[in-house]
Design a protein around this motif. Sequence first.
Motif, mmCIF file in Angstrom:
data_model
loop_
_atom_site.group_PDB
_atom_site.id
_atom_site.type_symbol
_atom_site.label_atom_id
_atom_site.label_comp_id
_atom_site.label_asym_id
_atom_site.label_seq_id
_atom_site.Cartn_x
_atom_site.Cartn_y
_atom_site.Cartn_z
ATOM 1 N N THR A 156 -6.228 2.770 -6.487
ATOM 2 C CA THR A 156 -5.558 1.413 -5.743
ATOM 3 C C THR A 156 -4.877 1.585 -4.445
ATOM 4 O OG1 THR A 156 -4.684 0.755 -8.113
ATOM 5 C CG2 THR A 156 -3.663 -0.485 -6.237
ATOM 6 N N ALA A 157 -4.366 2.755 -4.288
ATOM 7 C CA ALA A 157 -3.910 2.825 -2.549
ATOM 8 C C ALA A 157 -5.119 3.096 -1.885
ATOM 9 C CB ALA A 157 -2.920 4.221 -2.596
ATOM 10 N N THR A 209 -7.230 6.521 5.983
ATOM 11 C CA THR A 209 -8.349 6.276 5.232
ATOM 12 C C THR A 209 -9.423 7.328 4.742
ATOM 13 O OG1 THR A 209 -8.301 3.862 5.783
ATOM 14 C CG2 THR A 209 -10.348 4.403 4.535
ATOM 15 N N THR A 211 0.916 -1.128 -0.116
ATOM 16 C CA THR A 211 -0.031 -0.081 -0.025
ATOM 17 C C THR A 211 1.043 1.217 0.131
ATOM 18 O OG1 THR A 211 -1.774 -1.222 1.249
ATOM 19 C CG2 THR A 211 -1.781 1.134 1.220
ATOM 20 N N THR A 218 -6.875 -2.822 4.212
ATOM 21 C CA THR A 218 -5.962 -3.167 5.396
ATOM 22 C C THR A 218 -6.546 -2.508 6.754
ATOM 23 O OG1 THR A 218 -3.968 -2.755 3.931
ATOM 24 C CG2 THR A 218 -3.451 -2.751 6.137
ATOM 25 N N THR A 227 2.468 1.628 -3.494
ATOM 26 C CA THR A 227 1.369 2.138 -4.358
ATOM 27 C C THR A 227 1.283 3.745 -3.934
ATOM 28 O OG1 THR A 227 0.469 -0.024 -4.369
ATOM 29 C CG2 THR A 227 -1.000 1.814 -5.292
ATOM 30 N N TRP A 228 0.987 4.052 -2.767
ATOM 31 C CA TRP A 228 0.705 5.476 -2.568
ATOM 32 C C TRP A 228 2.067 6.280 -2.656
ATOM 33 C CZ3 TRP A 228 -2.135 6.088 2.897
ATOM 34 C CH2 TRP A 228 -2.777 7.099 2.919
ATOM 35 N N TRP A 251 -0.532 6.851 7.732
ATOM 36 C CA TRP A 251 -0.445 5.578 7.213
ATOM 37 C C TRP A 251 0.962 5.121 7.800
ATOM 38 C CZ3 TRP A 251 -3.493 1.794 6.366
ATOM 39 C CH2 TRP A 251 -2.997 0.404 5.792
ATOM 40 N N LEU A 259 -6.601 -0.438 -1.082
ATOM 41 C CA LEU A 259 -5.684 -1.103 -0.198
ATOM 42 C C LEU A 259 -5.595 -0.364 1.251
ATOM 43 C CD1 LEU A 259 -2.621 -1.725 -2.665
ATOM 44 C CD2 LEU A 259 -4.240 -3.560 -1.777
ATOM 45 N N VAL A 260 -5.635 0.552 1.353
ATOM 46 C CA VAL A 260 -5.829 1.415 2.758
ATOM 47 C C VAL A 260 -7.071 0.802 3.203
ATOM 48 C CG1 VAL A 260 -6.016 3.400 3.774
ATOM 49 C CG2 VAL A 260 -4.284 3.208 2.133
#
Length: 130
Positions: free
Chosen positions: A115-116, A72, A5, A123, A8-9, A56, A119-120
């Motif tokens: 996408t990030a 998030t 994550t 997760t 990607t971020w 994060w 995933l965040v």
Amino acid sequence: MGLVTAATWTIAALAGAHLLRRWLAVGGGRRAKVTRFPLALVLSHPALAVSALACWAAALATGSRALAWLATAGLAAAALLGCVMFTRWLGEGRHGDAVSGVPVLAVLHGLAGVTAFALVFLTASAARVF
């Protein structure tokens, strides 16, 4: 998953930083009476995303679910501002002064951001942050 994550971020952040630099280089930051991209909008999008990324990183370091959910929420707000900017950018086409075609880097930035966010969210929803 937390590190994937973050990677990607980071891709989204680097692409966004380049887009911001290009926007500023063509005079996007100059004051104008009417603009599709007010400076407050353009600067609050990355500010929210960077502060959410800091939350994060802290969540990964401490295992705090509260920080993961804060990240998030911050990323969701940043994504909404990004959607507003993209919509305003598309609206320029009606007035004839838009750049032709969608820049590939903007698409990469948006896809990496979505996408990030996914995933965040996944997760943060899990039992543990790691």
